[in-house]
Design a protein around this motif. Structure first.
Motif, short mmCIF file in Angstrom:
data_model
loop_
_atom_site.label_atom_id
_atom_site.label_comp_id
_atom_site.label_asym_id
_atom_site.label_seq_id
_atom_site.Cartn_x
_atom_site.Cartn_y
_atom_site.Cartn_z
N VAL A 164 -17.67 -1.15 0.96
CA VAL A 164 -16.48 -1.98 1.92
C VAL A 164 -16.65 -1.32 3.10
CG1 VAL A 164 -14.36 -2.68 2.34
CG2 VAL A 164 -15.47 -3.29 0.11
N ARG A 165 -16.34 0.04 3.18
CA ARG A 165 -16.20 0.50 4.55
C ARG A 165 -17.68 0.46 5.14
NH1 ARG A 165 -12.45 3.63 1.46
NH2 ARG A 165 -14.24 4.95 0.72
N ARG A 166 -18.79 0.94 4.39
CA ARG A 166 -20.18 0.89 5.19
C ARG A 166 -20.23 -0.54 5.64
NH1 ARG A 166 -22.11 3.90 1.59
NH2 ARG A 166 -22.49 2.43 0.17
N ARG A 167 -20.16 -1.59 5.03
CA ARG A 167 -20.37 -2.90 5.34
C ARG A 167 -19.46 -3.24 6.69
NH1 ARG A 167 -25.08 -4.69 4.91
NH2 ARG A 167 -24.20 -6.95 5.49
N ILE A 168 -18.35 -2.76 6.56
CA ILE A 168 -17.40 -3.14 7.93
C ILE A 168 -18.07 -2.50 9.04
CG2 ILE A 168 -15.28 -2.51 8.78
CD1 ILE A 168 -13.89 -3.10 6.19
N ASP A 169 -18.33 -1.40 8.94
CA ASP A 169 -19.07 -0.67 10.09
C ASP A 169 -20.47 -1.39 10.42
OD1 ASP A 169 -17.10 0.99 10.53
OD2 ASP A 169 -18.15 2.68 9.11
N ALA A 170 -21.38 -1.50 9.49
CA ALA A 170 -22.74 -2.35 9.74
C ALA A 170 -22.69 -3.61 10.41
CB ALA A 170 -23.35 -2.44 8.42
N ARG A 171 -21.45 -4.57 9.81
CA ARG A 171 -21.30 -6.06 10.38
C ARG A 171 -20.74 -5.84 11.78
NH1 ARG A 171 -21.28 -10.10 6.75
NH2 ARG A 171 -20.49 -11.27 8.35
N GLY A 172 -20.03 -4.71 12.12
CA GLY A 172 -19.17 -4.91 13.22
C GLY A 172 -17.75 -5.60 13.15
N VAL A 173 -17.28 -5.47 12.17
CA VAL A 173 -16.09 -6.19 11.76
C VAL A 173 -14.85 -5.42 12.43
CG1 VAL A 173 -14.34 -6.80 9.68
CG2 VAL A 173 -17.09 -7.28 9.68
N ARG A 174 -14.00 -5.90 12.91
CA ARG A 174 -13.04 -5.28 13.63
C ARG A 174 -11.49 -5.55 12.95
NH1 ARG A 174 -14.15 -3.07 18.61
NH2 ARG A 174 -12.08 -2.20 18.57
N ILE A 175 -11.56 -6.83 12.42
CA ILE A 175 -10.41 -7.40 11.97
C ILE A 175 -10.38 -7.71 10.59
CG2 ILE A 175 -8.45 -9.04 12.39
CD1 ILE A 175 -9.24 -9.42 15.09
N VAL A 176 -9.63 -7.37 9.46
CA VAL A 176 -9.63 -7.59 8.08
C VAL A 176 -8.40 -8.43 7.72
CG1 VAL A 176 -10.13 -6.74 5.74
CG2 VAL A 176 -11.63 -6.04 7.46
N HIS A 177 -8.47 -9.47 7.23
CA HIS A 177 -7.21 -10.21 6.87
C HIS A 177 -7.33 -10.50 5.25
CE1 HIS A 177 -4.99 -14.07 6.15
NE2 HIS A 177 -4.21 -13.25 6.08
N ILE A 178 -6.10 -10.00 4.75
CA ILE A 178 -5.90 -9.96 3.23
C ILE A 178 -4.69 -10.82 3.01
CG2 ILE A 178 -5.92 -8.94 1.06
CD1 ILE A 178 -7.24 -6.68 2.23
N ASP A 179 -4.81 -12.03 2.71
CA ASP A 179 -3.72 -12.92 2.39
C ASP A 179 -3.11 -12.90 0.87
OD1 ASP A 179 -1.74 -14.80 2.61
OD2 ASP A 179 -3.03 -16.61 2.65
N GLU A 180 -1.97 -12.76 0.64
CA GLU A 180 -1.39 -12.90 -0.69
C GLU A 180 -1.63 -11.36 -1.22
OE1 GLU A 180 0.71 -14.95 -1.70
OE2 GLU A 180 -0.03 -16.80 -0.86
N MET A 181 -1.21 -10.31 -0.36
CA MET A 181 -1.63 -9.05 -0.60
C MET A 181 -0.80 -8.39 -1.70
SD MET A 181 -3.53 -6.35 -0.12
CE MET A 181 -3.32 -4.59 -0.30
N GLN A 182 0.55 -9.19 -1.94
CA GLN A 182 1.42 -8.86 -3.18
C GLN A 182 0.92 -8.84 -4.32
OE1 GLN A 182 1.70 -11.57 -1.52
NE2 GLN A 182 2.07 -13.39 -3.06
N HIS A 183 -0.26 -9.63 -4.63
CA HIS A 183 -0.92 -9.79 -5.79
C HIS A 183 -1.66 -8.58 -6.15
CE1 HIS A 183 -1.39 -14.25 -5.13
NE2 HIS A 183 -0.44 -14.28 -5.56
N VAL A 184 -1.99 -7.60 -5.26
CA VAL A 184 -2.57 -6.34 -5.59
C VAL A 184 -1.57 -5.33 -5.92
CG1 VAL A 184 -4.14 -4.78 -4.92
CG2 VAL A 184 -4.26 -6.96 -3.91
N THR A 185 -0.22 -5.44 -5.35
CA THR A 185 0.67 -4.60 -5.49
C THR A 185 1.68 -4.83 -6.72
OG1 THR A 185 2.24 -5.52 -4.05
CG2 THR A 185 0.62 -3.75 -3.12
N GLN A 186 2.22 -5.94 -7.16
CA GLN A 186 2.92 -6.45 -8.01
C GLN A 186 2.85 -5.81 -9.37
OE1 GLN A 186 2.58 -10.68 -7.93
NE2 GLN A 186 4.29 -11.08 -6.81
#
Length: 377
Positions: A164-186
């Motif tokens: 994920v980190r490698r692809r973020i850099d390779a694609r030039g992604v600067r903003i990542v949005h994760i909706d319903e993030m509570q699903h990961v933490t609950q």
């Protein structure tokens, strides 16, 4: 075959009319956005963070030239200062956290925000919805395809996030949005929560180009992020506040009038404020649910063919959504403020009758003048 809308019975004769699909009409209605002061605060915070991470020019101030020293010269560093903090010039990522109860309109607000800033964010933004339930590994697997990388199910969690980190850099992604993030933490245990927090930090730390991480979810998400000091200091929090009565009654009343503007529907302006208050309560004071019920009620009115939008259309939509009896329906009951807006289906159904009932009024509504509509697209 699509349903069709004909000319309203009250429309002037002799005026050209044409048949329009109800589905097409409703798509236009559902695209309308309910503005709020909280959305304005969200937009201001987002714009500020875009400047912090270098995606747009930051704000400027006027200073007398005599006050400008070497440290204010762009691109300059104080080479002869042994105490200079080199870390101060290192770019640092930020986290925008948008929280609110279910139905508050979080996803809709962010989609509108991203759409309004399309020129700035379109090529550098990746947005996903965390599945439910969701582990950290599943989140990485959901994110990778959006970064143009095929899912490899046999890879371990830490390798997925390295990808994920490698692809973020390779694609030039600067903003990542994760909706319903509570699903990961609950459902995460203590060890898993630590890994989630460390992964969040790894996404925004030690990058040549700082990144903005946008997390949206229920209010418990903010509590979780506050448990780690390093994550917390990089966060900026915005909460979508619930609607209030009577504070937001006029806003919702105006919105109802806007929604049916240019439609073959009439609205009784003498009852709109009473109806708006009932709608706020029936929606559990949530912006998003207000719009859902209103749009569904408009569909009921269009299918009814009477040319009027009536409280009974709202009552039928609420009954259909909740399964509640008429005695508990906020659009039918005189004691609507005492009713629980979160109805369930575990009660007797003997008092559910036809919806062809008159709406009870706890007090005569004030006469309201029609509002000059001003749509927000």
């Amino acid at each position: 075959m699509d349903s069709e809308v004909a000319r309203s019975p009250e429309a002037p004769t002799g005026r050209p009319v044409r048949l329009i699909s109800i589905d097409k009409v409703l798509r236009g209605v559902r695209r309308m956005f309910l503005p709020s002061p909280t959305h304005d605060r969200l937009a201001t915070t987002f714009d500020r963070l875009l400047g912090v991470v270098g995606l747009v020019p930051g704000p400027t101030i006027e200073m007398p030239s005599s006050n400008l020293g070497d440290r204010y010269v762009e691109g300059d560093q104080i080479a002869d200062d042994d105490d200079a903090d080199e870390e101060a010039d290192k770019p640092e990522g930020r986290i925008l956290v948008l929280t609110g109860e279910t139905g508050a309109g979080k996803s809709r607000s962010l989609k509108r925000l991203f759409r309004q800033r399309r020129q700035t964010v379109e090529k550098v933004l990746v947005s996903i919805v965390a599945p439910s339930p969701c582990t950290l590994m599943q989140l990485g697997r959901t994110l990778l395809p959006e970064l143009g990388y095929p899912i490899q199910r046999d890879r371990k969690e830490h390798l997925i996030w390295e990808d994920v980190r490698r692809r973020i850099d390779a694609r030039g992604v600067r903003i990542v949005h994760i909706d319903e993030m509570q699903h990961v933490t609950q459902t995460a245990n203590s060890d898993q929560k630590t890994r989630i927090l460390n992964t969040i930090k790894s996404l925004i730390q030690d990058r040549d180009r700082p990144m903005l991480l946008v997390l949206s979810g229920t209010c418990e998400l903010a509590d979780f992020l506050r448990t780690d000091g390093q994550v917390y200091r990089r966060c900026r929090f915005v909460e979508l506040n619930p609607l209030t009565i009577p504070g937001d009654v006029n806003l919702i009343a105006d919105t109802l009038e806007d929604l049916i503007d240019d439609m073959p529907l009439r609205f009784e302006h003498t009852v709109v404020e009473d109806l708006a208050a009932r709608l706020i309560h029936a929606s559990n004071y949530a912006h998003g649910i207000v719009m859902e019920i209103a749009c569904d009620a408009i569909e009921e009115a269009l299918l009814d063919g009477s040319g009027r939008l009536l409280p009974i259309h709202f009552a039928e939509v609420y009954r259909s959504r909740s399964g509640c009896p008429n005695s508990m329906n906020p659009f039918l009951s005189a004691e609507w403020q005492e009713k629980d807006p979160q109805q369930v289906l575990d009660r007797s159904r003997t008092d559910i009758a036809s919806t062809k009932l008159k709406v009870s009024k706890s007090a005569p509504p004030a006469v309201r003048k029609p509002k000059k509509p001003s749509k927000t697209k």
